[in-house]
Design a protein around this motif. Structure first.
Motif, PDB file in Angstrom:
ATOM      1  N   CYS A  55       0.847  -1.191   0.000  1.00 48.13           N
ATOM      2  CA  CYS A  55       0.000   0.000   0.000  1.00 48.13           C
ATOM      3  C   CYS A  55       0.891   1.254   0.000  1.00 48.13           C
ATOM      4  O   CYS A  55       1.723   1.429   0.896  1.00 48.13           O
ATOM      5  N   CYS A  63      -2.040   3.929   8.123  1.00 50.80           N
ATOM      6  CA  CYS A  63      -3.026   3.872   9.203  1.00 50.80           C
ATOM      7  C   CYS A  63      -2.390   3.239  10.445  1.00 50.80           C
ATOM      8  O   CYS A  63      -1.573   2.326  10.333  1.00 50.80           O
ATOM      9  N   CYS A  66      -2.369  -0.632  11.095  1.00 49.10           N
ATOM     10  CA  CYS A  66      -2.061  -1.511   9.966  1.00 49.10           C
ATOM     11  C   CYS A  66      -0.563  -1.741   9.790  1.00 49.10           C
ATOM     12  O   CYS A  66       0.229  -0.803   9.821  1.00 49.10           O
ATOM     13  N   SER A 110      -3.892  -6.452   0.412  1.00 48.92           N
ATOM     14  CA  SER A 110      -3.531  -5.740   1.643  1.00 48.92           C
ATOM     15  C   SER A 110      -3.143  -4.313   1.288  1.00 48.92           C
ATOM     16  O   SER A 110      -2.212  -3.736   1.836  1.00 48.92           O
ATOM     17  N   ARG A 145      -8.544   1.829  -1.752  1.00 52.15           N
ATOM     18  CA  ARG A 145      -8.786   3.157  -1.180  1.00 52.15           C
ATOM     19  C   ARG A 145      -9.666   3.915  -2.185  1.00 52.15           C
ATOM     20  O   ARG A 145      -9.597   3.651  -3.389  1.00 52.15           O
ATOM     21  N   LYS A 185      -6.217   7.946   8.516  1.00 51.11           N
ATOM     22  CA  LYS A 185      -6.655   7.302   7.267  1.00 51.11           C
ATOM     23  C   LYS A 185      -6.429   8.197   6.046  1.00 51.11           C
ATOM     24  O   LYS A 185      -6.232   7.698   4.928  1.00 51.11           O
TER      25      LYS A 185
HETATM   26  S1  SF4 Z   1      -5.320   0.104   6.343  1.00 49.85           S
HETATM   27 FE1  SF4 Z   1      -5.339   0.059   4.097  1.00 49.85          FE
HETATM   28  S2  SF4 Z   1      -4.966   2.189   3.492  1.00 49.85           S
HETATM   29 FE2  SF4 Z   1      -4.355   2.039   5.618  1.00 49.85          FE
HETATM   30  S3  SF4 Z   1      -2.155   1.619   5.533  1.00 49.85           S
HETATM   31 FE3  SF4 Z   1      -3.210  -0.361   5.672  1.00 49.85          FE
HETATM   32  S4  SF4 Z   1      -3.450  -1.061   3.590  1.00 49.85           S
HETATM   33 FE4  SF4 Z   1      -2.986   1.146   3.497  1.00 49.85          FE
END
Ligand code: SF4
Ligand code: ZN
Length: 362
Positions: A55, A63, A66, A110, A145, A185
């Motif tokens: 990502c 985030c 994550c 992911s 996203r 986010k």
């Molecule tokens: S939750 Fe989704 S948008 Fe946020 S860092 Fe992880 S993979 Fe990226």
């Protein structure tokens, strides 16, 4: 705010150095499981987690909960690699899929399947075309996203697939302050509303991923936030709600707070309250709950080690498949401790950590 962003970026960079080079032609994971379709019938789904370069938002800090980026490739991933990964997954389950009356395919990275930097158009089109050749394929799910969900990408999907398609979007909360300050986010409500409307024009569903218990808020506020967010997402026309109770990922910023006992993953009692409340209010909505990590110390749990953890995990899985709230009628002595925790925490100036340190439990 700039300091905060710089801190996040640095934190991520430090962890990224620990990424390992893995086989670029094999997906991160692939499996078949029972699942619920958009029309509420039950069938099988094939989930494929593709290994990409990760990502791109996560590389800027990402985030707080994550660390999927840790599974991504530190080396370049080509279209050919992605196609090989997809073919490997399909080949592995080819015979099983052939025998099924119907099935769905979930292709996750992911990150964002619709971000050209993660999955090039060529690879995406190959995958959509291959999927369209299955006569018994009922549904396809991807994740992205919102900034990558454009007319062009939706047209690309519809060029090949005329079945039910859903795009999972990490909405997390419909409270912008929670989403952007507590989770980082980097997505506005305006963007979310826009993609839900845009996708409707293509009859493509938006599955709302909602986070249960973002950092920096109390358990009580997290319950309220999850209920409000789900109700609003349903009103906006999301095709389903998929709750993700926070799990402490290795290398995430939330782990940093958890290690300092400044964060506790949600209680399962809170999850039950959220699900019951929403389902009672929205009988026709499709509500799901992810159970990965549930019952473990790093995942959502009641008192750690209590027998109800395993029972509730099974009930949550059953609820997702049946949509029957009666399966969530579970009782256990430890519910009293959860009630006490909510009470004590609401009198405290900051959210509490592990109850064992607060109530002197072993
Ligand atoms: S939750 Fe989704 S948008 Fe946020 S860092 Fe992880 S993979 Fe990226
Ligand atoms: Zn219990």
């Amino acid at each position: 705010m700039e300091d905060y962003k710089a801190f996040l970026r640095k934190f991520r960079e430090k962890n990224l150095k620990k990424r390992k080079v893995r086989d670029k032609n094999k997906p991160i994971a692939v499996w078949i499981q029972d699942d619920i379709y958009r029309d509420f019938t039950i069938g099988k789904s094939l989930t494929i987690i593709l290994r990409t370069e990760g990502c791109f938002y996560a590389k800027e800090g990402g985030c707080l909960m994550c660390s999927y980026l840790m599974d991504s490739s530190p080396e370049k991933i080509t279209s050919e690699n992605i196609i090989n990964q997809f073919n490997y997954a399909i080949e592995k389950y080819k015979e099983k899929l052939k025998d099924l009356k119907d099935f769905s395919v979930k292709i996750f990275t992911s990150g964002s399947f619709l971000d050209d930097r993660e999955v090039h158009r060529e690879a995406r089109e190959y995958i959509f075309k291959k999927l369209s050749e299955f006569e018994n394929l009922k549904e396809v799910a991807i994740e992205s996203r919102p900034e990558f969900i454009t007319e062009e990408k939706l047209n690309e999907i519809r060029k090949y697939l005329n079945i039910n398609v859903e795009i999972g979007v990490g909405i997390e909360s419909l409270n912008e302050e929670i989403r952007n300050y507590a989770i980082n986010k980097g997505i506005t409500n305006e963007q979310i509303i826009k993609v839900i409307e845009l996708a409707k024009n293509y009859d493509i569903g938006i599955k709302a991923y909602l986070l249960i218990k973002p950092p920096f808020i109390t358990e009580k506020d997290a319950i309220k936030d999850a209920i409000q967010s789900a109700n609003e997402c349903i009103k906006l026309g999301c095709s389903r709600i998929s709750f993700c109770p926070t799990t402490i990922h290795k290398g995430s910023l939330i782990e940093y707070f958890w290690n300092k006992n400044q964060y506790r993953p949600p209680f399962l009692w809170s999850i039950i309250e959220i699900l019951k409340n929403i389902k009672k209010e929205n009988k026709n909505a499709l509500i799901m709950c992810d159970t990965s990590g549930v019952g473990s110390e790093r995942g959502a749990h009641n008192i750690y080690g209590c027998k109800c953890n395993k029972i509730i995990k099974e009930r949550l899985e059953r609820f997702t498949l049946t949509q029957d709230i009666d399966v969530l009628n579970v009782e256990c002595e430890c519910k009293k401790l959860w009630e006490a925790y909510l009470e004590v925490e609401s009198k405290n100036i900051v959210p509490l950590g592990d109850e064992r340190k607060i109530f002197s439990l072993n």
